[in-house]
Design an enzyme around this catalytic site. Structure first.
Site, PDB file in Angstrom:
ATOM      1  N   GLY A 223     -69.203 108.351  30.585  1.00  0.00           N
ATOM      2  CA  GLY A 223     -69.919 109.448  30.746  1.00  0.00           C
ATOM      3  C   GLY A 223     -71.497 109.586  30.228  1.00  0.00           C
ATOM      4  CG  ASP A 224     -74.637 110.170  27.532  1.00  0.00           C
ATOM      5  OD1 ASP A 224     -75.381 110.107  28.394  1.00  0.00           O
ATOM      6  OD2 ASP A 224     -74.763 110.290  26.060  1.00  0.00           O
ATOM      7  CG  LEU A 225     -72.541 103.754  31.070  1.00  0.00           C
ATOM      8  CD1 LEU A 225     -72.056 102.885  31.964  1.00  0.00           C
ATOM      9  CD2 LEU A 225     -72.593 102.935  29.589  1.00  0.00           C
TER      10      LEU A 225
END
Length: 381
Positions: A223-225
């Site tokens: 969800g937050d690469l």
């Protein structure tokens, strides 16, 4: 970087421990004597880089004092267990140092924060350079895409833990399915062309993406690469064109159940921030992703609007959170420096033209004889 906020979760202020109190916390909870400590930038948690002495050397950790998710221990447990699982699977993920009680985390009161209680973990420190700090190239974009697919595939197919059910996060503002929830935060933008653009993105998202969600393949998303959460090390290649390998994956606080196509869209958006040719980035990331997990026609058709939606999430929530935490404004607005420009450019060029660029670039990797593939050979092939 982008640990989210939602209406009910804005109750806790950001932790504000001093270095001395943080060092005492490490001693009291983990039984380790700190020899050196320094604050690390963060969105709404508080993090410290910690060095502890041991016989013949030193160990390094990140002390993570979780903010709004402290009220959801199952969620933090799921994130931490996922990190442990990925490390065991060979991914470069941090793992927790156990507390003196033998637990992976501990709910602790922090006197510097009005005696509120925050969940505390001590994670192994991962050395490396954030993608945000390097001169990016096609090879690293391909690697990031490949990582995004491999990570989600491993989590979705093999990660089984009772706490995983907490990753069904419903109204979590950072889940890409929840772009329509941005409506309630638009006042942070004021009345200007940026607000009009975001309203346009939200309306298109409601009309063209939401009805298609059931046709996408579901999975667990990191969800937050983003460009600050992926660490790389130079492995080979000439000095002017170094090759990079991913050596660290940070910040699992935005994990949730979503869809594979969400992860590639998120990766594309953040890699655009770090490229002198932002509209060309998507094809390289997509090629890396599809080397592990090819997208369906419907998933590909949603990619442009998903990338636009993630830009909207990042820009709106940064503006909103900067109002809540003006002292942290510089860090919060990192993406906004170029993000607005890239979103505007994407919409100006248009979905058809941007997709053509992405898909032709990705196709070139599958047919290495073509000139485009020669310019950007996929790593490891």
């Amino acid at each position: 970087m982008s640990s989210g906020t939602s209406c009910q979760r804005q109750m806790l202020p950001k932790p504000v421990l001093g270095e001395t109190e943080a060092a005492e916390l490490v001693d009291r909870v983990f039984g380790l004597r700190v020899s050196w400590i320094a604050p690390l930038p963060s969105y709404d948690d508080q993090n410290f880089h910690v060095r502890v002495s041991r016989d013949g050397g030193a160990d390094e950790y990140v002390l993570k004092i979780t903010n709004e998710d402290s009220q959801e221990p199952d969620l933090i447990e799921a994130q931490t267990r996922a990190m442990m699982f990925l490390s065991a699977e060979g991914f470069p993920s941090a793992v927790p140092r156990l507390t003196k009680r033998g637990t992976i985390m501990s709910l602790e009161s922090a006197s510097g924060c009005g005696n509120k209680k925050y969940m505390v973990r001590l994670l192994t420190y991962l050395p490396g350079t954030p993608v945000a700090k390097i001169a990016t190239n096609a090879q690293i974009f391909y690697e990031v895409g490949k990582l995004a697919a491999s990570l989600d595939k491993a989590l979705s197919e093999k990660f089984h833990h009772p706490s995983a059910k907490s990753l069904h996060r419903g109204q979590f503002i950072w889940n890409l399915a929840n772009v329509p929830l941005l409506d309630q935060y638009l006042d942070a933008l004021g009345q200007n062309k940026y607000r009009e653009v975001v309203e346009q993105v939200i309306e298109q998202f409601k009309g063209k993406v939401i009805p298609k969600l059931s046709s996408f393949r579901a999975c667990i998303n990191h969800g937050d690469l983003n460009d600050h959460n992926i660490l790389v090390a130079s492995s080979a290649g000439p000095a002017q064109h170094p090759e990079y390998r991913v050596c660290g994956i940070l910040d699992f606080s935005d994990m949730s159940y979503g869809y594979y196509v969400f992860e590639v869209a998120i990766a594309i958006m953040y890699m655009m921030i770090e490229s002198p040719d932002p509209l060309g980035v998507g094809g390289h990331v997509l090629a890396g992703f599809e080397s592990v997990l090819p997208l369906s026609g419907e998933e590909r058709a949603a990619l442009f609007l998903l990338v636009s939606g993630r830009f909207a999430q990042s820009l709106v929530m940064a503006a909103h959170t900067a109002q809540l935490h003006p002292e942290n404004r510089e860090y919060l607005m990192v993406t906004a420096r170029t993000g607005w420009k890239h979103l505007m450019k994407m919409l100006e060029v248009g979905q058809e033209a941007v997709e053509r660029t992405w898909f032709e670039t990705a196709r070139a990797y599958a047919h290495p004889a073509s000139p485009a593939a020669a310019e950007a050979p996929p790593a490891g092939q």
